[in-house]
Structure formats: C-alpha cells, structure tokens
Design an enzyme around this catalytic site. Structure first.
Site, mmCIF file in Angstrom:
data_model
loop_
_atom_site.group_PDB
_atom_site.id
_atom_site.type_symbol
_atom_site.label_atom_id
_atom_site.label_comp_id
_atom_site.label_asym_id
_atom_site.label_seq_id
_atom_site.Cartn_x
_atom_site.Cartn_y
_atom_site.Cartn_z
ATOM 1 N N GLU B 404 0.822 -1.222 0.000
ATOM 2 C CA GLU B 404 0.000 0.000 0.000
ATOM 3 C C GLU B 404 0.849 1.262 0.000
ATOM 4 O OE1 GLU B 404 -1.042 -2.727 1.374
ATOM 5 O OE2 GLU B 404 -3.064 -2.930 0.555
ATOM 6 N N HIS B 473 -10.654 -5.084 9.104
ATOM 7 C CA HIS B 473 -11.485 -4.826 7.922
ATOM 8 C C HIS B 473 -12.716 -3.996 8.293
ATOM 9 C CE1 HIS B 473 -9.071 -8.335 6.794
ATOM 10 N NE2 HIS B 473 -9.325 -8.052 5.527
#
Lengths: 443, 669
Positions: B404, B473
C-alpha cells in the site's frame, strides 16, 4: 418550599454587616413583614422585616449572632408547616470554606434556587455533584479514556445542587420576549428552563397579583414609601407611650366651642402649641439631623415649626405650621386647617412640608390608642395622639373617678437622643396636656 | 580517465564543470548566509557530491522529472533552477522557488521538472515510480529520476519502489548517493548488505556501483540508463559512492561520528578539481589545454558573478504576504454544473452508481488509471472496477503487489506528473500502511509547491463495521484523515450521492478520500443515467423535521432513518442531515437546522473521542450556542477495536434502538 433568609444590602455600598440578634427564635412562626432580625450596617443597627411567612429554621452552620456576614449570605429558612429543612442546608455560601459537598442522596428535594445560574455557579454545582454522577459505573476509570458506546457525554445533573439553569436558547428567547426566566420552573432535565417554558410564560395572560388590576404604586405612594423607608434606614426608632389625663383639655375645648371664635382649635392644634412650649425646656429633643446625617443641629425656639400629619386620599402628608410659639391657638388652628385643606387638594408646596422640629400625628379619630409613628426624618421625634376615652381612674383619695384620658406615643431616634431625656420630655408633654390652661397662660 | 574525457565533447565538459561550480559556489554562499542568520530553517549542503547531480541531470529535458531528498539543492540547480530562486526560497522570500512555503527541504519547480526536495527519506523513490508510470501511461517519453541517500535503501519505500518499477518496466533512474552516513549513522552499521547495487540486482534491475566523485563516469552510465529507460527497457539503479564534506546540516557539530582526517582526505578527492585535472593533464602544454583551462576559469568567474547576483536578489526580494499563508491548501474550486432536477426512476445500487461514474469518466479522460489489489481482471473485491479491465487494459486497471505504501506513493508521483490516479485500497484499514504518503505527501504537495502542482488523486475504499469483518477490515478513520489540511474526505450514504460525489472527485484537482461503507453498497435509490456532480461541502437534508436535528453520515444515516417513523408517531419529528463530505464541512446547514430545532444529536460509527462528532459539537457550540435548547448529545461507536463475534460487534456499533433512545432522551432535556 423553603424560603431563604438572606442578608440584605442596607445601603448602596454595603458589602457586609453584623448579625446583631434574631428577633424570632427557631421554630417561631413569622408573618410577612414582621421584624425578624437586627442587622448592623454601615450607619446603624436596623431591624429587618421578614419578606416571607413561615417557621424559622436556622441550619447548624448558619452564621452566629455577632458574626460578620456578607450581603447575600444565607442566614436561614422559613419553612411551610410540616416541611423538612432543605438538605444541604448546611451550605451557607458566604465564606467559601463553609461550602461543603453534600452526600449524594436519593430524590433530592428542590430547595429554592440559589438565585444565581452563572457559569461559575453551574461549574460549582457540577463539582459538588461529581461524586453522585456516573452511578452506572460504565465510565472508564482511566482518566483519559473516552466514553463507551451508546449515549455519550451526559451532562452532569445540576439539579441536586439547586442551581436554576436555562438552556442558552431559552435565555436568548427570554431576553427577546422580555421574560424573566429565573422566575420560571423549567420542564427540562433537572428543572432546566427550556425554550418552551419561556414561550409558555410569554403567552400566558398577564396573571398574578403584580400584573392584574391597576398598579397602585402611584408616584405619590412611591415617594411616601421612599421617605418612610429612608426614615427607617436612617433612624433607630424607639417608641415610648404614656397616658395623659386630658379632662381639662376636653373642658377647654368645650369652652372654645361654646365661644364665638370662628375656628375651634382641634386637639392636635392645642397639643402642637403645648408641645412646642414644653420643647423649650428640652433642648436635647429640639434638634434635627443635618449635613447628610453627619450633624445634629439645635433648632432655636424661633424656628419651632410643628408638622401635622394629614391623611389624604393620595396618602399621608405632613404640612408644617410655622413658628408655633408666636402664634395664638386660633391662629394655629386657622393655619393648620388651611394647610390640611391645601393638602387634601394636593396643592401643598414642598416648602410647606419642610423644617419641622417635631411632628404630631393623631389616630384618635379611629379609636386607636397607642401606636409607633414613624419619625419624619430628619426630625428626631414624632408624637402620636390616641383616642380620648372616658375611663375610671383611681383618684387622689383612692376613690374611683371618671377622667378623660389619652395615650401618647412618642417615637424618638435613639441614635440622636437617649431614652431618659425622651421620657422626661414625654412626661412633661403629658403634664402639659393635663393642665393646658396653665401652660397656655405661661407666656 | 582519459578514455572517458575523450568520449565527451568540450561543450559537455564545460557544461558539467559549470553545473558543479554553480552547485559548489551557491552552497558555499548559502553556508555563509546561514552563519549570518539569513536562512531560517535547516540547510543541508551538497558540497562534495556535485558530480552526481551534474552527471545525471546533464541528460535530462525539462519534461523529465527529478524527485529529490532533503539534501537537494544540487539536484534543483543541476535540473536548471536559477541560484537566485533557490537562495530566495531559503531566505523565505516571495520570489523563492516555492514562494516561501517550502524552504530548503521543499524546493519545487515543476515547470522545469524539479518535483520537489523532501523532508522525509524514502517517498521520492515512490514518487519517481509515479512519474515513470505517468510517462508510460501518457506516452510522453519522459523519464523520472529519484535521488536519495544511503539512508533510504533500508526503507520499505526503496524495496517497494524498485519492485514496482521492475515489474512494470518503468522509465525510472534510481540514483543512490551513498555518502556513508544516514545523518550520523554509518551505512556500514545500518546495512546488512554493504552493497546498494546488489539490492537492485535482487529486483533484476541493472545496477551499477560508481565512483560518485567522477562526473564523467556518472555521466556516461547515467546516459546509458536514461536511454534504456526512454526505450521502454525499464529502470536502472546507480550506487554513487561519495562523501559530503560539510556537516549534515549547517551549524551542526561534525566530528562526533567521523574524523577531521577523513573529511580532509575526501576534500582531496573534490569532484570539481578532479574533472579539471582529468581533462587538462592529458593535454598538458597544448593549445587545447590552455584553451580549455581558460574556459574553466571563465566559468569560475561567471558563476561567482551569478551567485553574487543571486544573493543580492534574495536579500532584496519581498517577503510573502502573511494574509496568503493559507492559500494553496486546495486547488481552485471548479465551477459546479447544474444538478439534475429529478433523480428519475431508475433504481441502482450504491456500488453500481460508483462503477457507472468511474467507467464514464475513464472513457472521457485517458489520464485516469486505477491501481489496487485485484482491481484488474478480477474487477475489484467489491466490483468497483467490474468490466473496466476489458475496456481499458492493464495499464489503466493496474493490479498491484500488496504494498500500500508503495502504490499510494506512486500515485502521488503520478498525479504530480499529470496523470489522474484512482487508488482502490479495498479496505481503509489497508491503506494505513500508506498513511504517511497520503498525509505527508499527497495532502501537502499543492501547498508546498504554492499551487503549481495539482494533486488529482482519488483514494477510495470501504469503511465500516458489519458482518464480523473484525478489526482489520472495519475501520472508518475519516476523522483522522479529516485532520490533514489538503485532503477532502467524502463519505456518501446513498447511491445518488455516491455517483455525483465520485464524479466530482474524479474531475477535481484535489486529493479526495472517497470512503464507501461496506454495509450500504447494496442500498438502492433512484440515480439518473446521465453524468452529474454533487458539490463538496453541501449537506443533504435527508428528512425534514422540527423537534431535533440529527447529523449522521454513511451507514448511520440509514440507522437513523430506521427509527424516524416510529418517533414521528410520538410527535418527535427528526430533521436528519447528512453532511456527505467531512472536509469540506457544511456547518451552515447544520446550524440552520439547530436554529430551527434547538436540539442536536450526532450519530457516528467511529468512537467519539477527538472525532467527527466532537468537531460538529464544538462548531455548533461555537457558532450556535444561543440556539441550543438542550445539551448536544452524541451516539458513537465504542472506543474499542472492532470485535469479531456478532454479539460483541453489535455492542460497539450504534444500533437503531440506541439512536431512538438518545433522541427521546434529548427531547426530554
């Protein structure tokens, strides 16, 4: 609901005073207006009347007699019958160290609000309540930990500390609508005044004593009230009473009546004349306050003007008969009658009501015997005349005789003169009334 | 070295010599100015390393882009920045290259391809990858160069960047200036593998270990690398071994970690003297020798004059106007086209709405490319790019390695270089690895460059708690991102809003975090088929009422709506406001509603502490105090990582019953 008794401000600049004594004892029933305690301000000891009625309750931590108390300090409560003393009433909020948090209690009663609801007061209220809040125990104990889920950031309930609170919006609307929100009882949490409360108050028809009917506080009434209150503030009034044998005076008046004079002197006229003559021998009473209460000035006998209280539809007035010693009874009577008429017609000038050395007030016509007339400040005394009554009296040789008698009430300013000279003066006045001819002939 | 000099024309020799002299003399003058207090912040000089920037940049065109480090004066000057602009910037003047917003470590001149020096070690490597990606995408033929020190090669950015450049054959030159110390920490201590070039080989990138004080050698190898890059053959790594002969920063003590003798020895290896001697010695006694020596001497004098003039310019330049201190945080707001008058009757889901917006805009604007894990052929974990790969291919629908930080940093460089990246990070939790690239780089780039760079980056991903996604998440984080000036933060709650707001984001020039609550991706509402934009900073009044104002975003809008009818039966009429964008925030609509209702409840899924709900409450107290008829209340998620078990999960998220109870309690206040 408990009514608070607080230290009043007696003058513009008074910040504290001395609680001299209670005029009622704890447990006594106190009527509205009744003298409740004595307070020494900057200028005098003053008797403080009760603003409310109720049973006097003094909490344990109330200021002791003789102690210095701040203006606004809580002295005690007046309770309604059967009412328990307010909880937390140990808090007497003048010296800050007396303010102690109260233990959390169930169903805290609502004592009368502590009058203020500023941010500081609310902060204090919150502080005092801190121990009682968060009872649910869900708040994290780590000081920096934020709240848990669900409802967050509960405002600390201020009701227990008795603060009157209004929402910001309510206060804004109150100011827009001219409503005194402090006078409202709020429907919000903890008694918080909300917008709806203010709007409801604003839309109510003008009710309650203060708003129904005409306003009776006329400018004249207001001036009278101010004058009397001023007298009460400036003097230390003490009233002495004695009973005068006025049989001869009654007889004298009968003779005047039967005579051909156009005006028959009233008792008041004769008493005024006699009193002025007696006053010459009592220079301690022939004084007036002067120089903004900083001086007591002797009144020379050429200035022995006597005030005569006159009841008018517009209220009490005291026109002044000038130079009484130089005037005949008839002249006095004519002058006093003219002044009374002018008073009732509302045409007295200010000068016609000034500079008396003493005032005579007669309530005898109403069957009143003794009363406590209020000194017409800056004079230092006022003589009250009661009703003339035919009474059985023990005579000189222990026989019962019928005499005409009248109670005299002399209120004098103890700050200006002591009790003995005042009593001597009153005794001399009574003697003069008992034997008026001698005095009238005197000079 | 006669071989090298023999291959280099006299003009090129003079150019290299001149560049090095410009760097040397400018730096020495800056060092003097620093001692006299004319420079306000840190000043890291490039003295001793001049050969590297000069040798590399001699090959670059203005359209080629250089991404630099904190020791970047030399790169800027070699890339063509006039010394006067550099000096004025360090003096804090309005005429400086960054107009006074940057200073030594934020030198920007995008007009000549100088894309910034940086106070952070590492990001320039990723940004150069982005520059290379943009060049490749837009077929400009440009190359990107990253200059960085040995301190950067043990940083993840180096490894992520080299890997991406390698797998996508990006036209990038990585130039490591190994001066042996990361500030004062020796490379020999910090590095398990003493060879930087060996690291490049690990990524199968052509890598060279060079004498960093030999400008001719650097010039030669860099030339080959740049030619290779332009030809589409991918990146090259140069490890240039060198030494800085001044302290890490001006004014710092220099001999706690190295010796005077070391420094003196390296000064003997001065790259400028070395070039002179290298080229003049073989020509000794000849006419060309005296001719060239005369040329060098003339350059010395000319540069001295230039530097003197630069300093005078800097000293006499105006200081920036304090009133402009907060301009250039964002790009100028684009005019807002009219919104459709009616939403129509076509019902599509939130997810379909964003796909429609993205597909349409990708067709219209070829500068847009999407990066993320599984957004290529697969079409995205949440079908955010479904069907687009077939239309636009792997360059515009680029699947990424799981790095990322790497691809967010790449997006930064790509946006700086004219592309319009959309980064799809699937779950917002994932992008926290790239947090610094977003907050420190993407968000600040427009400001640091005084508005000369545009940063059209859309960073999209799912947020929110639900379906036992558990704590890696489920995060939302928008309050955190909203604290970064320069970012716009969008949190749509309906399909209609999602389409209009995404189009607005894609067409704008500011970086936008576009956060989509996973639990509402399937909600349907009427969405027009045509394109439309929704203005940022304009709230939607979801439902009108007059008893209480409720502010909510994303899923909490739906949680609140679920109880409004029930409350209405008890005469509690809720006005529900969805700000839609956290930054910019439409506080006026909220204040207007509170003025009407007197009551405010904020419902927010993330924890209350220092968050979005706290901000709304503070603003309303600030600006609407006198309209409040009750305390402001908040219903927030718990201050707690998100648990897995459904029972635990439900306990940390505001439920409709919680919201209803809070509203009822607020009415009683």
């Amino acid at each position: 609901m408990a009514k608070e008794i607080r230290v009043p401000r007696l003058g513009w600049s008074m910040e504290e005073g001395v609680l001299v004594r209670w005029l009622k004892q704890p447990g006594d029933e106190v009527a509205e207006g009744e003298p409740l305690f004595e307070l020494e301000g900057e200028k005098a000891v003053q008797e403080i009347g009760s603003l409310d009625a109720g049973t006097l309750y003094l909490p344990p931590a109330a200021p002791a007699v003789g102690s210095t108390v701040l203006v606004g300090a809580l002295l005690g409560y007046l309770l309604t019958p059967g009412e328990a003393p307010p909880r937390g009433s140990t808090r007497v909020d003048s010296p800050a160290q007396n303010v102690k948090p109260t233990a959390p209690i169930e169903n805290p009663p609502k004592p009368t609000p502590l009058a203020t609801s500023g941010p500081a007061a609310r902060r204090l209220a919150r502080k005092l309540r801190a121990g009682a809040s968060d009872a649910a125990g869900t708040a994290p104990t780590e000081s920096a930990a934020p709240n848990g889920n669900g409802n967050s950031s509960r405002l600390r309930d201020t009701s227990g500390a008795g603060a009157t609170v209004a929402s910001p919006r309510a206060r804004r609307v109150a100011s827009e609508l001219g409503v005194n929100w402090r006078a409202l009882s709020g429907t919000g949490a903890g008694g918080r005044v909300r917008e709806a409360d203010v709007r409801a108050a604003a839309s109510e028809p003008r009710v309650a004593a203060s708003t129904s009917g005409d306003n009776l506080l006329t400018p004249r009434r207001k001036a009278i009230a101010q004058r009397l209150r001023h007298s009460r503030e400036m003097t230390v009034p003490v009233t002495l009473t004695t009973t005068a044998d006025v049989t001869n005076l009654v007889g004298l008046r009968q003779q005047f009546k039967s005579g051909a004079t156009s005006v028959v002197p009233a008792y008041t006229d004769v008493v005024a004349s006699l009193t002025a003559r007696v006053l010459r021998r009592h220079p301690q009473l022939a004084v007036r306050w002067d120089d903004g209460h900083n001086a007591l000035r002797a009144v020379p006998d050429c200035d022995f003007h006597i005030g005569i209280a006159v009841d008018t539809t517009a209220g009490l007035l005291v026109p002044v008969v000038r130079d009484v010693l130089r005037k005949s009874l008839v002249a006095i009577a004519e002058e006093s009658r003219a002044l009374a008429e002018r008073a009732r017609a509302g045409r007295l000038t200010a000068a016609e009501m000034q500079s008396a050395v003493l005032t005579v007030s007669n309530l005898g016509g109403y069957g009143i015997d003794a009363f406590t007339p209020v000194i017409n400040y800056p004079e230092i005394s006022i003589l009250g005349l009661g009703a003339v009554r035919r009474e059985p009296v023990v005579g000189q040789h222990d026989q019962i005789v019928i005499r005409e008698r009248m109670v005299l009430s002399l209120t004098f300013d103890h700050a200006a003169v002591d009790g003995a000279p005042a009593a001597a003066f009153l005794a001399d006045v009574a003697a003069a009334l008992a034997n008026p001819a001698a005095h009238l002939l005197g000079d | 070295m006669s071989r090298t000099s023999g291959e280099t024309s006299v003009e090129k020799l003079c150019q290299l010599y001149r560049t090095m002299q410009i760097i040397r003399q400018t730096e020495e003058e800056l060092a003097r100015c620093h001692q006299r207090g004319l420079i306000h912040g840190a000043c890291h000089t490039y003295v001793g390393q001049e050969a590297i920037a000069s040798g590399v940049c001699a090959h670059l065109q203005p359209t080629d882009r250089v991404f630099s480090t904190h020791r970047g004066h030399g790169h800027a000057l070699a890339k063509g920045m006039p010394p006067r602009e550099l000096m004025a910037e360090l003096f804090g003047r309005a005429t400086g290259c960054s107009q006074g917003r940057g200073g030594s470590m934020h030198l920007f001149s995008p007009e000549i391809g100088m894309m910034g020096t940086s106070g952070i070690v590492g990001p320039c490597i990723l940004q150069a990858c982005g520059g290379g990606y943009a060049a490749k995408l837009m077929r400009t033929g440009a190359v990107a160069v990253a200059f960085f020190g040995d301190g950067a090669v043990n940083n993840g950015a180096f490894h992520e960047g080299l890997n991406m450049a390698a797998i996508w054959s990006l036209p990038v030159l990585f130039v490591c200036e190994n001066n042996q110390f990361a500030t004062e920490v020796p490379f020999s201590y910090a590095s398990a593998n003493p060879s930087v070039a060996a690291r490049g080989a690990a990524f199968e990138i052509p890598s060279y270990e060079l004498d960093g004080n030999d400008v001719l050698e650097i010039h030669r190898v860099a030339g080959e690398a740049i030619t290779r890059a332009r030809a589409g053959a991918g990146p090259t790594l140069l490890e240039c071994k060198t030494y800085r002969t001044r302290a890490h920063a001006e004014g710092m003590p220099d001999f706690g970690y190295r010796t005077k003798e070391d420094v003196a020895a390296w000064k003997e290896r001065c790259p400028i003297i070395r070039l002179r001697e290298t080229v003049l010695e073989p020509l000794s006694g000849s006419a060309p020798e005296s001719n060239l020596a005369w040329r060098f001497d003339a350059i010395d004098g000319e540069v001295a004059e230039m530097v003197k003039e630069a300093r005078e310019f800097a000293e006499t330049s105006p200081t920036p106007e304090p009133a402009t201190a907060t301009t250039h945080v964002y790009a100028q707001v684009r005019p807002m086209p009219a919104e459709p008058s009616a939403a129509g009757e076509r019902m599509i889901t939130y997810g379909q709405a964003t796909l429609e917006a993205l597909a349409g805009e990708m067709k219209r604007d070829e500068r847009i490319f999407v990066m993320g894990e599984g957004i290529g052929k697969r079409g995205g974990n949440f079908l955010t790019t479904k069907g687009l790969y077939e239309l636009y291919g792997p360059e515009r629908l680029c699947d990424t390695p799981i790095c990322e930080r790497g691809f967010v940093g790449l997006a930064c460089g790509a946006a700086m270089s004219g592309a319009r990246p959309v980064i799809d990070f699937m779950f917002t939790d994932f992008v926290l690895d790239g947090f610094a690239e977003i907050v420190n780089q993407i968000a600040k780039m427009q400001y640091m460059s005084s508005g000369r760079l545009k940063m059209p980056v859309v960073l999209r991903g799912c947020i929110g708690i639900g379906h036992s996604a558990a704590t890696h998440h489920s995060g939302s984080y928008y309050g955190m991102f909203a604290q970064a000036p320069g970012l716009k933060v969008v949190v749509p709650s309906s399909a209609y809003d999602a389409k209009g707001l995404l189009l607005r984001a894609l067409r704008g020039d500011d970086p936008v975090l576009f956060l989509e609550h996973r639990e509402i991706l399937q909600v349907k509402d009427p969405v027009p088929a045509e394109d439309y934009e929704i203005e940022f900073g304009r709230a939607r009044v979801v439902r009108q009422g007059d008893s209480v104002t409720v502010v909510a975003v994303a899923r909490m809008v739906h949680q609140t709506l679920a109880v409004c009818d029930e409350l209405a039966r008890d005469d509690i009429s809720v006005e529900l406001i969805d700000p839609r964008t956290i930054t910019p925030l439409d506080i006026d609509t909220i204040l207007g509603s509170v003025k009407k209702t007197g009551r405010l409840l904020i419902v927010d899924e993330p924890p209350a502490h220092c968050g979005f709900s706290a901000e709304i409450a503070a603003r309303v107290v600030d600006e609407g105090f006198n309209d409040l008829d009750a305390p402001i209340r908040r219903v927030n998620g718990a201050f707690c990582p998100t648990p897995y078990s459904p029972e635990l999960e439900a306990a940390v998220v505001p439920q409709p019953a919680d919201i209803a109870a809070a509203i009822r309690a607020l009415i009683q206040e």
